[in-house]
Design a protein around this motif. Sequence first.
Motif, PDB file in Angstrom:
ATOM      1  N   ARG A   1       0.837  -1.204   0.000  1.00 50.76           N
ATOM      2  CA  ARG A   1       0.000   0.000   0.000  1.00 50.76           C
ATOM      3  C   ARG A   1       0.869   1.251   0.000  1.00 50.76           C
ATOM      4  O   ARG A   1       0.587   2.221  -0.705  1.00 50.76           O
ATOM      5  CB  ARG A   1      -0.920  -0.038   1.219  1.00 50.76           C
ATOM      6  CG  ARG A   1      -1.828   1.147   1.379  1.00 50.76           C
ATOM      7  CD  ARG A   1      -3.002   1.052   0.408  1.00 50.76           C
ATOM      8  NE  ARG A   1      -3.814   2.247   0.463  1.00 50.76           N
ATOM      9  CZ  ARG A   1      -4.936   2.373   1.176  1.00 50.76           C
ATOM     10  NH1 ARG A   1      -5.387   1.349   1.882  1.00 50.76           N
ATOM     11  NH2 ARG A   1      -5.609   3.485   1.165  1.00 50.76           N
ATOM     12  N   ALA A   2       1.952   1.236   0.767  1.00 46.09           N
ATOM     13  CA  ALA A   2       2.877   2.375   0.804  1.00 46.09           C
ATOM     14  C   ALA A   2       3.563   2.576  -0.546  1.00 46.09           C
ATOM     15  O   ALA A   2       3.964   3.686  -0.878  1.00 46.09           O
ATOM     16  CB  ALA A   2       3.916   2.177   1.913  1.00 46.09           C
ATOM     17  N   ALA A   3       3.679   1.503  -1.331  1.00 48.57           N
ATOM     18  CA  ALA A   3       4.283   1.575  -2.672  1.00 48.57           C
ATOM     19  C   ALA A   3       3.228   1.858  -3.742  1.00 48.57           C
ATOM     20  O   ALA A   3       3.494   1.696  -4.931  1.00 48.57           O
ATOM     21  CB  ALA A   3       5.028   0.277  -2.974  1.00 48.57           C
TER      22      ALA A   3
ATOM     23  N   GLY B   1       4.995  -4.136   9.218  1.00 46.70           N
ATOM     24  CA  GLY B   1       5.486  -3.777   7.892  1.00 46.70           C
ATOM     25  C   GLY B   1       6.294  -4.909   7.299  1.00 46.70           C
ATOM     26  O   GLY B   1       6.273  -6.037   7.804  1.00 46.70           O
ATOM     27  N   ALA B   2       6.997  -4.599   6.225  1.00 46.50           N
ATOM     28  CA  ALA B   2       7.764  -5.620   5.527  1.00 46.50           C
ATOM     29  C   ALA B   2       8.873  -4.960   4.725  1.00 46.50           C
ATOM     30  O   ALA B   2       8.837  -3.758   4.456  1.00 46.50           O
ATOM     31  CB  ALA B   2       6.850  -6.424   4.605  1.00 46.50           C
ATOM     32  N   ASP B   3       9.833  -5.770   4.323  1.00 46.91           N
ATOM     33  CA  ASP B   3      10.924  -5.329   3.448  1.00 46.91           C
ATOM     34  C   ASP B   3      11.081  -6.330   2.322  1.00 46.91           C
ATOM     35  O   ASP B   3      10.979  -7.549   2.544  1.00 46.91           O
ATOM     36  CB  ASP B   3      12.245  -5.256   4.223  1.00 46.91           C
ATOM     37  CG  ASP B   3      12.277  -4.109   5.213  1.00 46.91           C
ATOM     38  OD1 ASP B   3      11.955  -2.973   4.807  1.00 46.91           O
ATOM     39  OD2 ASP B   3      12.633  -4.358   6.386  1.00 46.91           O
ATOM     40  N   ILE B   4      11.346  -5.813   1.143  1.00 45.76           N
ATOM     41  CA  ILE B   4      11.657  -6.684   0.012  1.00 45.76           C
ATOM     42  C   ILE B   4      13.148  -6.986   0.078  1.00 45.76           C
ATOM     43  O   ILE B   4      13.975  -6.076  -0.041  1.00 45.76           O
ATOM     44  CB  ILE B   4      11.280  -6.022  -1.330  1.00 45.76           C
ATOM     45  CG1 ILE B   4       9.776  -5.780  -1.393  1.00 45.76           C
ATOM     46  CG2 ILE B   4      11.752  -6.896  -2.493  1.00 45.76           C
ATOM     47  CD1 ILE B   4       9.303  -5.043  -2.637  1.00 45.76           C
ATOM     48  N   LEU B   5      13.487  -8.261   0.274  1.00 47.84           N
ATOM     49  CA  LEU B   5      14.887  -8.670   0.314  1.00 47.84           C
ATOM     50  C   LEU B   5      15.410  -8.952  -1.085  1.00 47.84           C
ATOM     51  O   LEU B   5      16.595  -8.774  -1.361  1.00 47.84           O
ATOM     52  CB  LEU B   5      15.075  -9.916   1.176  1.00 47.84           C
ATOM     53  CG  LEU B   5      14.790  -9.792   2.665  1.00 47.84           C
ATOM     54  CD1 LEU B   5      15.200 -11.067   3.378  1.00 47.84           C
ATOM     55  CD2 LEU B   5      15.480  -8.596   3.273  1.00 47.84           C
ATOM     56  N   ARG B   6      14.526  -9.429  -1.941  1.00 49.06           N
ATOM     57  CA  ARG B   6      14.922  -9.774  -3.309  1.00 49.06           C
ATOM     58  C   ARG B   6      13.735  -9.513  -4.228  1.00 49.06           C
ATOM     59  O   ARG B   6      12.632  -9.981  -3.963  1.00 49.06           O
ATOM     60  CB  ARG B   6      15.326 -11.250  -3.359  1.00 49.06           C
ATOM     61  CG  ARG B   6      15.733 -11.746  -4.714  1.00 49.06           C
ATOM     62  CD  ARG B   6      16.178 -13.202  -4.697  1.00 49.06           C
ATOM     63  NE  ARG B   6      15.119 -14.103  -4.295  1.00 49.06           N
ATOM     64  CZ  ARG B   6      15.188 -14.982  -3.291  1.00 49.06           C
ATOM     65  NH1 ARG B   6      16.268 -15.099  -2.560  1.00 49.06           N
ATOM     66  NH2 ARG B   6      14.166 -15.764  -3.006  1.00 49.06           N
ATOM     67  N   HIS B   7      13.970  -8.738  -5.281  1.00 47.76           N
ATOM     68  CA  HIS B   7      12.908  -8.489  -6.259  1.00 47.76           C
ATOM     69  C   HIS B   7      12.786  -9.681  -7.204  1.00 47.76           C
ATOM     70  O   HIS B   7      13.775 -10.346  -7.517  1.00 47.76           O
ATOM     71  CB  HIS B   7      13.191  -7.229  -7.068  1.00 47.76           C
ATOM     72  CG  HIS B   7      12.557  -6.023  -6.487  1.00 47.76           C
ATOM     73  ND1 HIS B   7      11.230  -5.723  -6.645  1.00 47.76           N
ATOM     74  CD2 HIS B   7      13.069  -5.040  -5.715  1.00 47.76           C
ATOM     75  CE1 HIS B   7      10.945  -4.610  -6.013  1.00 47.76           C
ATOM     76  NE2 HIS B   7      12.044  -4.174  -5.428  1.00 47.76           N
ATOM     77  N   ALA B   8      11.574  -9.930  -7.626  1.00 46.18           N
ATOM     78  CA  ALA B   8      11.324 -10.975  -8.615  1.00 46.18           C
ATOM     79  C   ALA B   8      11.617 -10.428  -9.999  1.00 46.18           C
ATOM     80  O   ALA B   8      11.416  -9.240 -10.259  1.00 46.18           O
ATOM     81  CB  ALA B   8       9.866 -11.423  -8.545  1.00 46.18           C
TER      82      ALA B   8
END
Length: 156
Positions: free
Chosen positions: A30-32, A113-120
Amino acid sequence: MDRPRPEPRPDGRQSATALMIQRGVARLLRAANFAVLPEFTLASGRRADLMAISDAGEIWIVEIKSSPEDFRCDAKWPEYRDWCDRLFFAISTEMEPEIMPADAGLIVADSWGADILRHAEAASLHASRRRALTLAFARAAALRLHGLYDPLAETL
């Protein structure tokens, strides 16, 4: 005027850990500037844990894994690749990220919240499938919203 906010009801299939991951990932997306729906049923009959559409129309599916056992017993996740531009796994901060497939994105979440560690890697959906998914997403969102503010509508 302070009005009580309607609260969606969990459907009972998710563990407390999965719901916690879902909340954190949804906040990140949502923040993105993504619109997010949990438990989205695809035309194939499979149900994506989270489906998100960006303001540019990119479609992401996030498969939540609440434990190593949850991942090991799931053989259906490769089918989700045909229904999104990017496929991610989301895990809790308690799980070891190394067990998740390297060819999918990876998100680590807690209930805040969350963090993207690796993009697809991006794949591109066919235009007709993108249109059908976007329409199904919009209808599902509108029907869920209507169900929140008029829960008796389904029984009429």
